[in-house]
Write a protein that holds these residues in place. Structure first.
Motif, PDB file in Angstrom:
ATOM      1  N   GLU A   8       6.628   0.043   2.911  1.00 25.44           N
ATOM      2  CA  GLU A   8       5.163   0.608   3.443  1.00 25.44           C
ATOM      3  C   GLU A   8       3.854  -0.331   3.370  1.00 25.44           C
ATOM      4  O   GLU A   8       3.433   0.112   2.611  1.00 25.44           O
ATOM      5  N   LEU A   9       2.955  -0.551   4.894  1.00 23.65           N
ATOM      6  CA  LEU A   9       1.450  -0.191   4.876  1.00 23.65           C
ATOM      7  C   LEU A   9       1.201   0.661   4.760  1.00 23.65           C
ATOM      8  O   LEU A   9       0.653   1.037   5.740  1.00 23.65           O
ATOM      9  N   ASP A  10       0.605   1.379   3.579  1.00 24.80           N
ATOM     10  CA  ASP A  10      -0.814   2.630   3.962  1.00 24.80           C
ATOM     11  C   ASP A  10      -1.799   2.150   4.570  1.00 24.80           C
ATOM     12  O   ASP A  10      -2.373   1.083   4.435  1.00 24.80           O
ATOM     13  N   PRO A  11      -2.752   3.237   5.578  1.00 25.36           N
ATOM     14  CA  PRO A  11      -3.482   3.419   6.115  1.00 25.36           C
ATOM     15  C   PRO A  11      -4.860   2.958   4.781  1.00 25.36           C
ATOM     16  O   PRO A  11      -4.565   3.152   4.195  1.00 25.36           O
ATOM     17  N   LEU A  12      -5.807   2.299   5.249  1.00 23.46           N
ATOM     18  CA  LEU A  12      -7.063   2.116   4.506  1.00 23.46           C
ATOM     19  C   LEU A  12      -7.675   3.493   4.347  1.00 23.46           C
ATOM     20  O   LEU A  12      -7.046   4.654   5.609  1.00 23.46           O
ATOM     21  N   PRO A  13      -8.076   3.705   2.983  1.00 27.02           N
ATOM     22  CA  PRO A  13      -8.376   5.475   2.945  1.00 27.02           C
ATOM     23  C   PRO A  13     -10.191   5.911   3.656  1.00 27.02           C
ATOM     24  O   PRO A  13     -10.879   6.478   2.504  1.00 27.02           O
ATOM     25  N   TYR A  14     -10.289   4.916   4.224  1.00 25.02           N
ATOM     26  CA  TYR A  14     -11.191   4.606   4.732  1.00 25.02           C
ATOM     27  C   TYR A  14     -11.322   3.854   6.311  1.00 25.02           C
ATOM     28  O   TYR A  14     -10.745   3.317   7.002  1.00 25.02           O
TER      29      TYR A  14
END
Length: 203
Positions: A8-14
């Protein structure tokens, strides 16, 4: 056989505009949502092909699928680290144990940085600061594509993506300015955490 998990692609941390002006909102959107997602999809597809081939006993397409696993898998893993290696509150220089080891292994922070920039200028994919658990030292490694030129067993500490899609929209052919921009947002806390984790395992 247990059910296969899907990458899965995690969301950007910002936020997408959080790294401006070093990296524009448009580049982060394209790079994360399209390019990185493509590696996640490619990895999932290749793993599905291998699973189907095993079940059917037909391995005629397995060699290509295994190559797709390494290419897309490394692309996925390195991009994940790349996003974490940056922060809107980044910049400066490393501290603590990582700073001490950089000085010990490269002579100085400036010696390390100059060599890392040379790797970033020459690479056809990535510049990596890695920990080599065999020699028990840090090394800079220029990696082509995502998986060509890597050092077996090494653990990436810091990853800089120098594929053209990382910088051409913002900087044109001026890769050097993009590299300078990376150092304005580099997240040394993440790199220090990666270094501490790996040295706890091997030292």
């Amino acid at each position: 056989m247990s059910e296969r998990s899907h990458p899965e692609l995690d969301p950007l941390p910002y936020d997408y505009d959080a790294l401006e002006p070093s990296i524009s909102e448009q580049v982060l959107t394209w790079h994360h949502d399209t390019h990185h997602q493509g590696y996640v999809n490619g990895l999932d597809s290749a793993e599905a092909t291998l699973e189907e081939n095993r079940a059917a006993g037909d391995f005629s397409s397995s060699a290509g699928a295994m190559g797709d696993v390494t290419h897309n898998g490394c692309g996925h893993y390195l991009h994940t680290l790349f996003w974490e290696n940056m922060s809107p509150n980044g910049g400066g220089e490393p501290s603590g144990a990582l700073a001490d080891r950089i000085e010990a292994d490269f002579g100085s922070y400036e010696g390390w940085k100059g060599e890392f920039e040379a790797a970033a200028s020459a690479a056809g994919g990535w510049a990596l600061l890695v920990y080599d658990p065999v020699a028990k030292q840090l090394r800079n490694v220029p990696v082509d594509k995502h998986d060509q030129g890597a050092l077996w067993g090494s653990h990436p500490i810091l990853a800089l993506d120098v594929w053209e899609h990382s910088y051409y929209y913002d900087y044109g052919p001026d890769r050097g300015s993009f590299i300078d921009g990376f150092f304005d947002v580099v997240n040394w806390e993440k790199a220090e955490s990666e270094f501490e984790t790996v040295t706890e395992l091997f030292e």
